[in-house]
Design a protein around this motif. Structure first.
Motif, PDB file in Angstrom:
ATOM      1  N   VAL A 189      84.416  65.366  26.488  1.00 16.42           N
ATOM      2  CA  VAL A 189      84.999  66.546  25.827  1.00 16.42           C
ATOM      3  C   VAL A 189      85.634  66.187  24.487  1.00 16.42           C
ATOM      4  CG1 VAL A 189      85.406  67.747  27.998  1.00 16.42           C
ATOM      5  CG2 VAL A 189      87.230  66.358  27.007  1.00 16.42           C
ATOM      6  N   SER A 190      85.756  64.907  24.201  1.00 20.08           N
ATOM      7  CA  SER A 190      86.352  64.536  22.912  1.00 20.08           C
ATOM      8  C   SER A 190      85.318  64.564  21.783  1.00 20.08           C
ATOM      9  CB  SER A 190      86.979  63.143  23.004  1.00 20.08           C
ATOM     10  OG  SER A 190      85.951  62.166  23.005  1.00 20.08           O
ATOM     11  N   MET A 191      84.058  64.741  22.137  1.00 20.22           N
ATOM     12  CA  MET A 191      82.987  64.672  21.132  1.00 20.22           C
ATOM     13  C   MET A 191      82.928  65.929  20.273  1.00 20.22           C
ATOM     14  SD  MET A 191      81.024  62.032  20.952  1.00 20.22           S
ATOM     15  CE  MET A 191      81.394  60.475  21.716  1.00 20.22           C
ATOM     16  N   SER A 192      82.588  65.724  18.994  1.00 18.15           N
ATOM     17  CA  SER A 192      82.474  66.845  18.059  1.00 18.15           C
ATOM     18  C   SER A 192      81.383  67.815  18.475  1.00 18.15           C
ATOM     19  CB  SER A 192      82.121  66.320  16.666  1.00 18.15           C
ATOM     20  OG  SER A 192      80.784  65.831  16.642  1.00 18.15           O
ATOM     21  N   SER A 193      80.350  67.280  19.105  1.00 16.15           N
ATOM     22  CA  SER A 193      79.136  68.081  19.312  1.00 16.15           C
ATOM     23  C   SER A 193      78.221  67.348  20.275  1.00 16.15           C
ATOM     24  CB  SER A 193      78.405  68.240  17.976  1.00 16.15           C
ATOM     25  OG  SER A 193      78.186  66.950  17.413  1.00 16.15           O
ATOM     26  N   THR A 194      77.328  68.108  20.882  1.00 17.35           N
ATOM     27  CA  THR A 194      76.301  67.470  21.714  1.00 17.35           C
ATOM     28  C   THR A 194      75.379  66.642  20.835  1.00 17.35           C
ATOM     29  OG1 THR A 194      76.462  69.231  23.337  1.00 17.35           O
ATOM     30  CG2 THR A 194      74.438  67.939  23.363  1.00 17.35           C
ATOM     31  N   CYS A 195      75.175  67.071  19.581  1.00 18.18           N
ATOM     32  CA  CYS A 195      74.303  66.306  18.681  1.00 18.18           C
ATOM     33  C   CYS A 195      74.845  64.894  18.441  1.00 18.18           C
ATOM     34  CB  CYS A 195      74.112  67.052  17.362  1.00 18.18           C
ATOM     35  SG  CYS A 195      72.821  68.307  17.481  1.00 18.18           S
ATOM     36  N   GLU A 196      76.173  64.773  18.280  1.00 23.03           N
ATOM     37  CA  GLU A 196      76.728  63.425  18.116  1.00 23.03           C
ATOM     38  C   GLU A 196      76.450  62.596  19.375  1.00 23.03           C
ATOM     39  OE1 GLU A 196      80.747  63.248  16.478  1.00 23.03           O
ATOM     40  OE2 GLU A 196      80.974  61.164  17.116  1.00 23.03           O
ATOM     41  N   ALA A 220      87.924  67.762  16.163  1.00 23.00           N
ATOM     42  CA  ALA A 220      87.070  66.803  16.885  1.00 23.00           C
ATOM     43  C   ALA A 220      86.209  65.973  15.939  1.00 23.00           C
ATOM     44  CB  ALA A 220      86.185  67.533  17.893  1.00 23.00           C
ATOM     45  N   THR A 221      86.273  66.269  14.643  1.00 24.59           N
ATOM     46  CA  THR A 221      85.540  65.477  13.646  1.00 24.59           C
ATOM     47  C   THR A 221      86.281  64.160  13.416  1.00 24.59           C
ATOM     48  OG1 THR A 221      85.102  67.578  12.553  1.00 24.59           O
ATOM     49  CG2 THR A 221      84.502  65.585  11.348  1.00 24.59           C
ATOM     50  N   THR A 222      85.637  63.054  13.755  1.00 24.18           N
ATOM     51  CA  THR A 222      86.304  61.746  13.639  1.00 24.18           C
ATOM     52  C   THR A 222      85.618  60.897  12.568  1.00 24.18           C
ATOM     53  OG1 THR A 222      84.817  60.789  15.266  1.00 24.18           O
ATOM     54  CG2 THR A 222      86.842  61.769  16.119  1.00 24.18           C
ATOM     55  N   SER A 223      86.187  59.720  12.333  1.00 30.76           N
ATOM     56  CA  SER A 223      85.532  58.810  11.389  1.00 30.76           C
ATOM     57  C   SER A 223      84.149  58.444  11.923  1.00 30.76           C
ATOM     58  CB  SER A 223      86.378  57.562  11.153  1.00 30.76           C
ATOM     59  OG  SER A 223      86.559  56.877  12.362  1.00 30.76           O
ATOM     60  N   ARG A 224      84.052  58.347  13.239  1.00 31.51           N
ATOM     61  CA  ARG A 224      82.744  58.049  13.857  1.00 31.51           C
ATOM     62  C   ARG A 224      81.749  59.192  13.552  1.00 31.51           C
ATOM     63  NH1 ARG A 224      78.460  55.128  15.934  1.00 31.51           N
ATOM     64  NH2 ARG A 224      77.413  56.396  17.488  1.00 31.51           N
ATOM     65  N   THR A 225      82.233  60.445  13.620  1.00 32.14           N
ATOM     66  CA  THR A 225      81.342  61.570  13.302  1.00 32.14           C
ATOM     67  C   THR A 225      80.772  61.384  11.896  1.00 32.14           C
ATOM     68  OG1 THR A 225      82.869  62.957  14.567  1.00 32.14           O
ATOM     69  CG2 THR A 225      81.164  64.091  13.310  1.00 32.14           C
ATOM     70  N   GLY A 227      84.855  77.111  27.491  1.00 35.62           N
ATOM     71  CA  GLY A 227      84.406  76.442  26.262  1.00 35.62           C
ATOM     72  C   GLY A 227      85.269  75.230  26.001  1.00 35.62           C
ATOM     73  N   HIS A 228      85.871  75.211  24.831  1.00 34.16           N
ATOM     74  CA  HIS A 228      86.718  74.085  24.426  1.00 34.16           C
ATOM     75  C   HIS A 228      88.156  74.564  24.212  1.00 34.16           C
ATOM     76  CE1 HIS A 228      82.867  72.185  23.408  1.00 34.16           C
ATOM     77  NE2 HIS A 228      82.580  73.300  22.770  1.00 34.16           N
ATOM     78  N   THR A 229      89.049  73.607  23.938  1.00 28.92           N
ATOM     79  CA  THR A 229      90.443  73.984  23.693  1.00 28.92           C
ATOM     80  C   THR A 229      90.543  74.966  22.524  1.00 28.92           C
ATOM     81  OG1 THR A 229      91.148  71.813  24.441  1.00 28.92           O
ATOM     82  CG2 THR A 229      92.754  73.079  23.157  1.00 28.92           C
TER      83      THR A 229
END
Ligand code: 5GP
Ligand code: MN
Length: 339
Positions: free
Chosen positions: A136-143, A181-186, A306-308
């Motif tokens: 659930v911490s992921m920006s998106s299923t695509c990531e 949810a957009t991280t440096s990893r994203t 959905g999400h928070t």
């Protein structure tokens, strides 16, 4: 966890299989981006992979590479059921409970004997898949699909088609890279997708600069209907079926409208209520900033989730009753909403 199961999944994928890939009902950019990207990837291994969307999706997603081969369960039931029955593997992407595929398709998925793999970032996943990659911490299923391909050791196999599809889902689910949810990893993933051939500027144009005159007029009406409850830092928009008809509504036209309500200074909770005569419901989209969970709010009061910070739901009452109910519930959340 999925990381321990990757060797098993890699073995499964090492010989060509009949594979069905399913996004949620009313697919959005992340749902279509992730399913199409995975489909392109699986085809590199000569799998017989096909996407079956529960129903149609907006035109602004129809330029995606591979779009023309997507089946729609709602209008192609016989063919879809055949493929689901023949499938050895079924991927469910960007949802985590069968009912999110709609009643008809949920039935087909329940009966299916295929091995299921879930890749999803929504809260409270059901337990139907043999392999569950849920975060659930992921920006998106695509990531997550990017991570999945990387875990399989195939990051270098990501081509321009895969990169383009993944870029779209990350872009749309993060509100163009601005949600928390957009991280440096994203951004690292996005950087690598651009390097692999995703044309970022073209993708933004293709997806967002497709307004029709009537959609902009509908947005104008939505903004006129905007109501604010400042003491509870809440704003909401309504659109009746008559208003949708007046402006020649097409699927996807109201996408993003709720964000205008959330963009008001000081507002942390926004909702849009859209009447659908066809579905005999009021479709509700909820958005928040910070801690206030619209996932919980929607689960408790409006049959959704959905999400928070982004959730959907529905009401079986008429518009006026729905709005009255919404307004009467808000004071329960005074501690979260009032300043
Ligand atoms: P939207 O308001 O854009 O339709 O949905 C916002 C988010 O909530 C999306 O991630 C979507 O997948 C999820 N969502 C929308 N409707 C529902 C619902 O009825 N149930 C659940 N669990 N999630 C939903
Ligand atoms: Mn998503």
């Amino acid at each position: 966890m999925i990381t321990n199961q990757i060797p098993e999944i890699k073995a499964l994928l090492s010989t060509p299989k009949n594979i069905v890939i399913v996004p949620h009902r009313n697919p959005d950019g992340d749902a279509m981006g992730s399913t199409l990207a995975l489909c392109h990837y699986l085809k590199l291994y000569n799998h017989n992979a096909v996407i079956i969307a529960p129903n149609d999706y907006p035109d602004f997603l129809k330029w995606l590479p591979g779009d023309d081969s997507v089946l729609k369960f709602e209008t192609q039931q016989q063919e879809s059921n055949k493929l689901i029955n023949a499938a050895e593997l079924i991927f469910t992407l960007d949802f985590n409970a069968f009912h999110r595929a709609g009643n008809l398709m949920a039935e087909a998925l329940e009966k299916a004997t295929a091995t299921m793999i879930m890749i999803d970032h929504h809260q409270q996943p059901d337990n139907y898949a043999k392999y569950t990659y849920s975060d659930v911490s992921m920006s998106s299923t695509c990531e997550m699909v990017y991570n999945f391909i990387e875990m399989l050791g195939d990051a270098e196999k990501i081509n321009a088609d895969i990169a383009t599809c993944l870029y779209v889902g990350i872009m749309t689910d993060t509100g163009s890279f601005r949600f928390p949810a957009t991280t440096s990893r994203t951004h690292e993933v996005i950087g690598s997708l651009i390097a692999k051939g995703a044309d970022n500027s073209q993708i933004h144009n293709n997806t967002f600069d497709t307004n029709s005159y009537s959609r902009l007029q509908l947005l104008g009406r939505a903004l006129q209907n905007l109501k604010v409850i400042p003491e509870l830092r809440t704003a909401y928009i309504t659109l009746s079926q008559a208003e949708l008809d007046e402006f020649n509504f097409k699927k996807g036209d109201t996408e993003g409208f709720v964000n205008y309500a959330l963009s008001l200074k000081g507002i942390i909770f926004a909702a849009i209520f859209i009447e659908s005569h066809q579905d005999k419901i009021i479709k509700i989209s909820l958005r928040s900033k910070g801690e206030f969970s619209v996932n919980e709010f929607s689960r408790v009061h409006f049959h959704g989730g959905g999400h928070t910070n982004a959730a959907g739901g529905r009401s079986d009452d008429d518009m006026q009753t729905t709005i009255s109910k919404f307004i009467s519930i808000l004071p329960q959340y005074k501690n979260d909403l009032a300043q």
